[in-house]
Each structure stands twice: as structure tokens, then as C-alpha cells.
Design a protein around this motif. Sequence first.
Motif, PDB file in Angstrom:
ATOM      1  N   ARG A   7       0.888  -1.294   0.094  1.00 41.90           N
ATOM      2  CA  ARG A   7      -0.019  -0.096  -0.041  1.00 41.90           C
ATOM      3  C   ARG A   7       0.792   1.075  -0.194  1.00 41.90           C
ATOM      4  N   ALA A   8       1.885   1.110   0.737  1.00 40.28           N
ATOM      5  CA  ALA A   8       2.854   2.265   0.890  1.00 40.28           C
ATOM      6  C   ALA A   8       3.544   2.514  -0.638  1.00 40.28           C
ATOM      7  N   LEU A   9       3.531   1.561  -1.508  1.00 41.66           N
ATOM      8  CA  LEU A   9       4.083   1.714  -2.798  1.00 41.66           C
ATOM      9  C   LEU A   9       2.853   2.210  -3.656  1.00 41.66           C
ATOM     10  N   GLY A  10       1.808   2.353  -3.402  1.00 39.23           N
ATOM     11  CA  GLY A  10       0.546   2.738  -4.096  1.00 39.23           C
ATOM     12  C   GLY A  10      -0.226   1.774  -4.522  1.00 39.23           C
ATOM     13  N   TYR A  11       0.232   0.516  -4.236  1.00 37.77           N
ATOM     14  CA  TYR A  11      -0.688  -0.902  -4.722  1.00 37.77           C
ATOM     15  C   TYR A  11      -2.066  -0.649  -3.939  1.00 37.77           C
ATOM     16  N   THR A  12      -3.273  -1.351  -4.302  1.00 39.13           N
ATOM     17  CA  THR A  12      -4.311  -1.760  -3.724  1.00 39.13           C
ATOM     18  C   THR A  12      -4.313  -3.172  -3.324  1.00 39.13           C
ATOM     19  N   THR A  13      -4.554  -3.565  -2.002  1.00 38.71           N
ATOM     20  CA  THR A  13      -4.627  -4.913  -1.660  1.00 38.71           C
ATOM     21  C   THR A  13      -5.878  -5.129  -0.849  1.00 38.71           C
ATOM     22  N   SER A  14      -6.709  -4.147  -0.584  1.00 37.10           N
ATOM     23  CA  SER A  14      -8.124  -4.483  -0.096  1.00 37.10           C
ATOM     24  C   SER A  14      -8.851  -5.224  -0.975  1.00 37.10           C
ATOM     25  N   PRO A  15      -9.786  -6.077  -0.479  1.00 38.30           N
ATOM     26  CA  PRO A  15     -10.258  -6.025   1.050  1.00 38.30           C
ATOM     27  C   PRO A  15      -9.804  -7.085   1.948  1.00 38.30           C
ATOM     28  N   SER A  16      -8.540  -7.821   1.464  1.00 39.65           N
ATOM     29  CA  SER A  16      -8.190  -8.662   2.200  1.00 39.65           C
ATOM     30  C   SER A  16      -7.754  -8.266   3.576  1.00 39.65           C
ATOM     31  N   VAL A  17      -8.090  -9.089   4.656  1.00 42.66           N
ATOM     32  CA  VAL A  17      -7.933  -9.100   6.181  1.00 42.66           C
ATOM     33  C   VAL A  17      -7.050 -10.350   6.614  1.00 42.66           C
ATOM     34  N   THR A  18      -6.284 -10.749   5.777  1.00 38.70           N
ATOM     35  CA  THR A  18      -5.603 -12.103   5.930  1.00 38.70           C
ATOM     36  C   THR A  18      -4.227 -12.237   5.214  1.00 38.70           C
ATOM     37  N   PRO A  19      -3.560 -13.216   5.446  1.00 39.96           N
ATOM     38  CA  PRO A  19      -2.246 -13.583   4.588  1.00 39.96           C
ATOM     39  C   PRO A  19      -2.467 -13.874   3.008  1.00 39.96           C
ATOM     40  N   VAL A  20      -3.816 -14.081   2.471  1.00 39.53           N
ATOM     41  CA  VAL A  20      -3.825 -13.864   1.221  1.00 39.53           C
ATOM     42  C   VAL A  20      -3.992 -12.385   0.804  1.00 39.53           C
ATOM     43  N   VAL A  21      -2.957 -11.980   0.355  1.00 37.22           N
ATOM     44  CA  VAL A  21      -3.029 -10.365  -0.187  1.00 37.22           C
ATOM     45  C   VAL A  21      -3.154 -10.263  -1.861  1.00 37.22           C
ATOM     46  N   PRO A  22      -4.190  -9.950  -2.031  1.00 39.60           N
ATOM     47  CA  PRO A  22      -4.685  -9.681  -3.394  1.00 39.60           C
ATOM     48  C   PRO A  22      -3.996  -8.342  -3.995  1.00 39.60           C
ATOM     49  N   VAL A  23      -3.061  -8.497  -4.873  1.00 43.10           N
ATOM     50  CA  VAL A  23      -2.808  -6.850  -5.435  1.00 43.10           C
ATOM     51  C   VAL A  23      -3.502  -6.618  -6.698  1.00 43.10           C
ATOM     52  N   HIS A  24      -4.397  -5.764  -6.695  1.00 42.30           N
ATOM     53  CA  HIS A  24      -5.301  -5.598  -7.833  1.00 42.30           C
ATOM     54  C   HIS A  24      -4.575  -4.807  -8.984  1.00 42.30           C
ATOM     55  N   ILE A  25      -4.804  -5.515 -10.139  1.00 42.99           N
ATOM     56  CA  ILE A  25      -4.267  -4.893 -11.285  1.00 42.99           C
ATOM     57  C   ILE A  25      -5.177  -4.607 -12.261  1.00 42.99           C
ATOM     58  N   GLY A  26      -6.020  -5.289 -12.613  1.00 44.03           N
ATOM     59  CA  GLY A  26      -7.158  -5.050 -13.490  1.00 44.03           C
ATOM     60  C   GLY A  26      -7.280  -5.723 -14.785  1.00 44.03           C
ATOM     61  N   ASP A  27      -6.392  -5.237 -15.559  1.00 46.87           N
ATOM     62  CA  ASP A  27      -6.379  -5.658 -17.122  1.00 46.87           C
ATOM     63  C   ASP A  27      -5.560  -7.048 -16.991  1.00 46.87           C
ATOM     64  N   GLU A  28      -6.203  -8.011 -17.919  1.00 44.11           N
ATOM     65  CA  GLU A  28      -5.548  -9.435 -17.850  1.00 44.11           C
ATOM     66  C   GLU A  28      -4.099  -9.416 -18.330  1.00 44.11           C
ATOM     67  N   LEU A  29      -4.053  -8.925 -19.493  1.00 38.41           N
ATOM     68  CA  LEU A  29      -2.464  -8.786 -20.037  1.00 38.41           C
ATOM     69  C   LEU A  29      -1.596  -8.154 -19.120  1.00 38.41           C
ATOM     70  N   LEU A  30      -2.014  -6.970 -18.487  1.00 32.05           N
ATOM     71  CA  LEU A  30      -0.914  -6.322 -17.406  1.00 32.05           C
ATOM     72  C   LEU A  30      -0.865  -7.090 -16.483  1.00 32.05           C
ATOM     73  N   CYS A  31      -1.589  -7.730 -16.018  1.00 31.23           N
ATOM     74  CA  CYS A  31      -1.469  -8.672 -14.979  1.00 31.23           C
ATOM     75  C   CYS A  31      -0.525  -9.754 -15.132  1.00 31.23           C
ATOM     76  N   LEU A  32      -0.530 -10.293 -16.551  1.00 28.17           N
ATOM     77  CA  LEU A  32       0.291 -11.610 -16.800  1.00 28.17           C
ATOM     78  C   LEU A  32       1.847 -10.857 -17.054  1.00 28.17           C
ATOM     79  N   ARG A  33       1.842  -9.554 -17.471  1.00 31.86           N
ATOM     80  CA  ARG A  33       3.257  -8.882 -17.719  1.00 31.86           C
ATOM     81  C   ARG A  33       3.868  -8.959 -16.498  1.00 31.86           C
ATOM     82  N   ALA A  34       2.907  -8.367 -15.336  1.00 34.44           N
ATOM     83  CA  ALA A  34       3.442  -8.165 -13.920  1.00 34.44           C
ATOM     84  C   ALA A  34       3.987  -9.097 -13.282  1.00 34.44           C
TER      85      ALA A  34
END
Length: 429
Positions: free
Chosen positions: A317-344
Motif C-alpha cells: 500500500r505504501a508503494l501505491g498498490y491496492t490490496t483491499s479487501p483482504s484482512v488475512t495472509p492472502v494478499v490480492p494485489v489488484h491490477i485489473g487488465d488481464e494482459l497487464l497482470c500477466l506481464r506483471a
Amino acid sequence: MRGAAEDMEDVFDKRIAPILEKAMGEISDWPYFRALTPKGPGEVTVEGRPSVMAGCNDYLGLACDPRVTEAAAEAVRRYGASCSGSRSLNGTMVLHEELEHRIAAFLERPAALVTTTGFQANLMLTALLERGDTVFSDMSNHASLVDAVRLSPAARRRYRHRDLDHLERLLSAAGPDTAKLIVTDGLFSMEGDVCPLPGLGTLARRHGARLVVDGAHDIGLLGERGRGVAEHFGLMDAVDLQTGTLSKCFGSLGGFVAGPEHIVRFLRYTARPFVFTAAMSPASAAAALAALTVIETEPDRRQRVFNHAERLHNGLRALGYTTSPSVTPVVPVHIGDELLCLRAWQELLDHGVYTNAVIPPGVPSHRSLIRVTAQATHTEEQITRILDAFAAVGRLLRLVPRGAPDDYEPVDLIRPRHHATAPLPAESP
Ligand SMILES: Cc1ncc(COP(=O)(O)O)c(C=O)c1O
């Protein structure tokens, strides 16, 4: 020459999802079906490339724990590699019986039944459902719960993810003449949020419904003693039947249902996904037994996972990523676009970090995410490496704003309280 047959429909006329075909043409490093080799706690090689493992469900780090692996090896030597048959005929061994007793005692349920996978444990629910019954299912439930309902003759009502008002409307509309079952994941595997158990329990009582919770990701992890969301909320009695897997916190392979004696007995004799398949292997049963002992005696593992998860959430989050709404050790980093996600995903691997790229059908379209998971056996240095990789990839692909955001909201994790009487062993082996 196929002649007229060319014009006929063919069941083999199939293609995978267009988004996958498109991505395969554009992404050189493919995130799926990669051959991984564990290389010590928190480390893995991806076809020879060393990486920090930040994408697996072995939250407590038990799959390679010497106590667990030695138990599995000893079971193979003693009982063989396979049971070679179904539980009802020649596949039951004392290991299965012991595991069932131990799981029932751990979860404070009258009885338990172990299955070869967690998927099967959920599929067994079909045996409980008859024509005229109605099942109410959270829209984000795992595929195994979805399929259990689809395979049954019961009517299906899907309520919006964690939306108690919607569920209540559906329950009211169903009326009093249908037997009702509510099914939910305890901890949702992709978003890392948990089911609203107190509200579900209230609605189940109010509408005379039974409540089944799949504890695949929360049993072992949540609650003071690791007994999952039910213990976390102090509502062990709200859950009528608990299902779960042994392939995540237990570091093994297999599943279970735990609940009332007569229901477990009914499933044992009636549920086709249990009756007509081979028993879980001796190695898996022995590994799960050894892991359960660790889960019961080393509560500090849960604390360590949550400490790492907090660093990951807040660092991202400090880097600017969105990790909500997780409240547990499963940390979803939201990217949105499918191809961008695969590139990441690809860039993260190039930066020495193995994660999970989750695109449709794992999540709705344009809601793709990088799934990061914390493990008890991660070191602080490995967590730093994960965050450093995200910082570099975020800049490279412009996933995050330039420079650190002015502020971010720290995540409020649902932490297991410490078990006051349990010993506090040193850092895990
Ligand atoms: C929520 C949930 N339920 C059930 C399962 C199935 O468990 P198993 O892998 O043991 O078949 C999984 C596995 O991914 C899961 O995430």
C-alpha cells in the motif's frame, strides 16, 4: 475426405478461453503449469530459476517441515505408496481412522470423515441435497462448492459476495416449504476476505437453514487455536457442517467433513465422491497427522504468518498498490487488465519472486490480480525481497504512481489471539 461429416457438430470442437489464447501469443513467460522445486523455507526454483515463493497455500510452512516429511516417508515404508481401493472395501487404514478422530477432536465436532481431496469433501454435499431443497451460495464460493450445488437436484440461489441483505431476501422469497442450506467459503481464496459468519448464523437460525462452511484456507490459520473462522468469531456452534482441505495449512493432500455423527455416517455410506474413489494415500494421512500436531502445539506460526502479511499489505500500500479487501495472509494485489497482470507476473519472476497471476475465470473480467501469500517460514529478508520486486515492477509497468503516495490506509488484519497456555517454540526448523 470427411464428406458430410465435415458439416456435423463435433464435441472435440473446443478452444480454451480467447483471453488465454491471446495472452499465450504475447507473453513469453507463461504463469501456469510451471514446474517448481522447493529449495528450503520460502524459496523455490522455477525450472532452475531461484525465486522467493510468494504464491502458495502452505501458509504455515509445513509441506517441507522435516517432522511432516519424515512421517510421510515412514508411512510409505510401512503401508506402501497407495491404498489401492476405496475406503469402504480395502482402502481404510488405521491412519485414516486416527486422522478422523484427531480432526473431529480438533474441530470439536462429534465426527469427521477424511477424503482424498478437499474438492471431493465439498462435492459430497450433493448427497445431502434433494429435489425441492434450496441452496444459497455466496457468488465468490470455490468451484468445488459451486459444482456440488450444480450436480445436485436442489434449486440454486446465489447471493452477492458477503451480502447478508441479499441473502435474507433470497431466504425469505424461498418460503418455509423448502429445506435450506447456506454454503460459504470461510476465507475466500482469491480476495483474502472472510465470510460474515455472525450474520450468516443469525440468518440460518431465523430461516431454519443449515450452514456449511468450507474452511480450506482458514482452518489452521484463523482462531486462537487455528480452528478457523468459527473459532475466530467465537461461534463454533453456528456452523452445522465444516468441510476443509489438508493441502494448505496441513501441508499434505486430502480433505475432510466434520459434523454431527449421523450426517458423517450418512455421507460415509452415501456420498458418491467418497464411496467410489480410492482412499487418501498413507503418506498423505501420516503427513496430515504430523502437521495437525504442529498446528496444535505451535501457535506462534500463526502469529508469524500474520506479521509477514501485515508487512506485505502495508508495504504494498505504501508503494501505491491496492490490496483491499483482504484482512488475512492472502494478499490480492489488484491490477485489473488481464494482459497487464500477466506481464506483471512475468516481471516479478524476472525480479526473483514467484506469485500467482489470477485472471478470469478465477476472478471476474478486468478484475485480474496478483495473489501474494505469506508463509510462517518466510524470513524478514524474503519479505523485503518481495516488496523490492513489487517496487521495481510497479515503476517499470507504471502500476503505481511515481514516488510514494502521501498516505495510505494501514490494513486492519484479523489476527489470531495468542494461545496463552501453549509453549512458544523457537524459529521453525
Ligand atoms: C476454498 C477451497 N475449497 C476447496 C478447495 C479444494 O481443495 P483441494 O485442493 O484439497 O482439492 C480449494 C483448493 O484450491 C479451495 O481453495
